[in-house]
Motif scaffolding. Structure first.
Motif, mmCIF file in Angstrom:
data_model
loop_
_atom_site.group_PDB
_atom_site.id
_atom_site.type_symbol
_atom_site.label_atom_id
_atom_site.label_comp_id
_atom_site.label_asym_id
_atom_site.label_seq_id
_atom_site.Cartn_x
_atom_site.Cartn_y
_atom_site.Cartn_z
ATOM 1 N N LEU A 1 13.650 6.543 29.285
ATOM 2 C CA LEU A 1 12.524 7.438 29.568
ATOM 3 C C LEU A 1 12.404 7.777 31.052
ATOM 4 N N TYR A 2 13.287 7.247 31.877
ATOM 5 C CA TYR A 2 13.278 7.484 33.316
ATOM 6 C C TYR A 2 11.927 7.201 33.963
ATOM 7 N N PRO A 3 11.382 6.007 33.748
ATOM 8 C CA PRO A 3 10.060 5.711 34.314
ATOM 9 C C PRO A 3 10.123 5.548 35.831
ATOM 10 N N ARG A 4 9.015 5.806 36.455
ATOM 11 C CA ARG A 4 8.893 5.571 37.896
ATOM 12 C C ARG A 4 8.708 4.081 38.159
ATOM 13 N N TYR A 5 8.049 3.393 37.199
ATOM 14 C CA TYR A 5 7.776 1.971 37.354
ATOM 15 C C TYR A 5 7.682 1.332 35.974
ATOM 16 N N VAL A 6 8.161 0.092 35.870
ATOM 17 C CA VAL A 6 8.087 -0.669 34.625
ATOM 18 C C VAL A 6 7.387 -1.984 34.906
ATOM 19 N N VAL B 1 8.332 6.419 21.002
ATOM 20 C CA VAL B 1 8.082 7.162 22.243
ATOM 21 C C VAL B 1 9.395 7.664 22.842
ATOM 22 N N THR B 2 10.465 6.920 22.656
ATOM 23 C CA THR B 2 11.769 7.319 23.182
ATOM 24 C C THR B 2 12.233 8.649 22.590
ATOM 25 N N LYS B 3 11.739 9.008 21.428
ATOM 26 C CA LYS B 3 12.073 10.305 20.839
ATOM 27 C C LYS B 3 11.580 11.468 21.709
ATOM 28 N N LEU B 4 10.645 11.170 22.617
ATOM 29 C CA LEU B 4 10.100 12.189 23.517
ATOM 30 C C LEU B 4 10.844 12.227 24.854
ATOM 31 N N LYS B 5 11.937 11.487 24.968
ATOM 32 C CA LYS B 5 12.590 11.311 26.271
ATOM 33 C C LYS B 5 13.047 12.614 26.912
ATOM 34 N N CYS C 1 1.474 8.889 19.094
ATOM 35 C CA CYS C 1 2.646 9.556 19.673
ATOM 36 C C CYS C 1 2.516 11.074 19.559
ATOM 37 N N ARG C 2 1.874 11.532 18.511
ATOM 38 C CA ARG C 2 1.662 12.969 18.350
ATOM 39 C C ARG C 2 0.818 13.507 19.498
ATOM 40 N N ASP C 3 -0.280 12.808 19.829
ATOM 41 C CA ASP C 3 -1.121 13.229 20.951
ATOM 42 C C ASP C 3 -0.366 13.160 22.270
ATOM 43 N N LEU C 4 0.464 12.127 22.427
ATOM 44 C CA LEU C 4 1.269 12.014 23.647
ATOM 45 C C LEU C 4 2.222 13.196 23.748
ATOM 46 N N SER C 5 2.849 13.548 22.639
ATOM 47 C CA SER C 5 3.758 14.691 22.617
ATOM 48 C C SER C 5 3.031 15.980 22.998
ATOM 49 N N LEU C 6 1.847 16.193 22.449
ATOM 50 C CA LEU C 6 1.066 17.386 22.782
ATOM 51 C C LEU C 6 0.661 17.407 24.249
ATOM 52 N N SER C 7 0.352 16.240 24.801
ATOM 53 C CA SER C 7 -0.064 16.180 26.206
ATOM 54 C C SER C 7 1.093 16.526 27.141
ATOM 55 N N LEU C 8 2.318 16.279 26.710
ATOM 56 C CA LEU C 8 3.483 16.647 27.524
ATOM 57 C C LEU C 8 3.594 18.155 27.654
ATOM 58 N N THR C 9 3.147 18.864 26.647
ATOM 59 C CA THR C 9 3.163 20.323 26.678
ATOM 60 C C THR C 9 2.080 20.853 27.608
ATOM 61 N N ASP C 10 0.920 20.193 27.611
ATOM 62 C CA ASP C 10 -0.238 20.667 28.374
ATOM 63 C C ASP C 10 -0.254 20.229 29.830
#
Length: 134
Positions: free
Chosen positions: A104-109, A73-77, A43-52
């Motif tokens: 998380l407002y996904p485009r597809y589930v 992951v919802t903490k990153l919503k 999740c840390r890497d996912l969070s960093l990728s949201l910044t980049d």
């Protein structure tokens, strides 16, 4: 039409299992070679990728293995909701799981299953909508 070379797919999965192998084979293996693919497992890497990441040119394919991981992951919503190209693969069809995932407002589930042709079709459509004339 030529594919915009700034298209990226970020695949998140905390566990390397048969489902991730299917995703790699069925989805990533069939995509155009001009698309960069990054694999994340925390999740840390996912969070960093949201910044980049560039909002218009990044597809997030997030494979969640259980409700606890989904809650993490919802903490990153608040950051993830700005990306309109998020695809979630949930561990089950439980109503509580789906309700949490929709935050998380996904485009597809989709759900963990034997094949991911539906997910491939959605990604293919997203890519074709992200093309630029030559």
């Amino acid at each position: 039409m030529e594919l915009n070379r700034h298209m990226h797919i970020i695949v998140y999965s905390s566990i390397k299992d048969d489902h991730l192998k299917k995703i790699q084979k069925e989805i990533v293996g069939n995509l155009c070679s001009d698309i960069s693919v990054r694999y994340l497992n925390s999740c840390r890497d996912l969070s960093l990728s949201l910044t980049d990441s560039v909002m218009g040119g990044t597809i997030f394919l997030i494979f969640l293995h259980d409700l606890a991981e989904l809650n993490e992951v919802t903490k990153l919503k608040n950051r993830l909701k700005h990306f309109k190209s998020t695809i979630l693969i949930l561990p089950d069809m439980d109503l509580m799981t789906l309700r949490t995932a929709l935050q998380l407002y996904p485009r597809y589930v989709s759900y963990a299953k034997e094949n991911y042709t539906d997910v491939y079709s959605v990604i293919d459509k997203m890519i074709s909508n992200y093309t630029t004339p030559v």
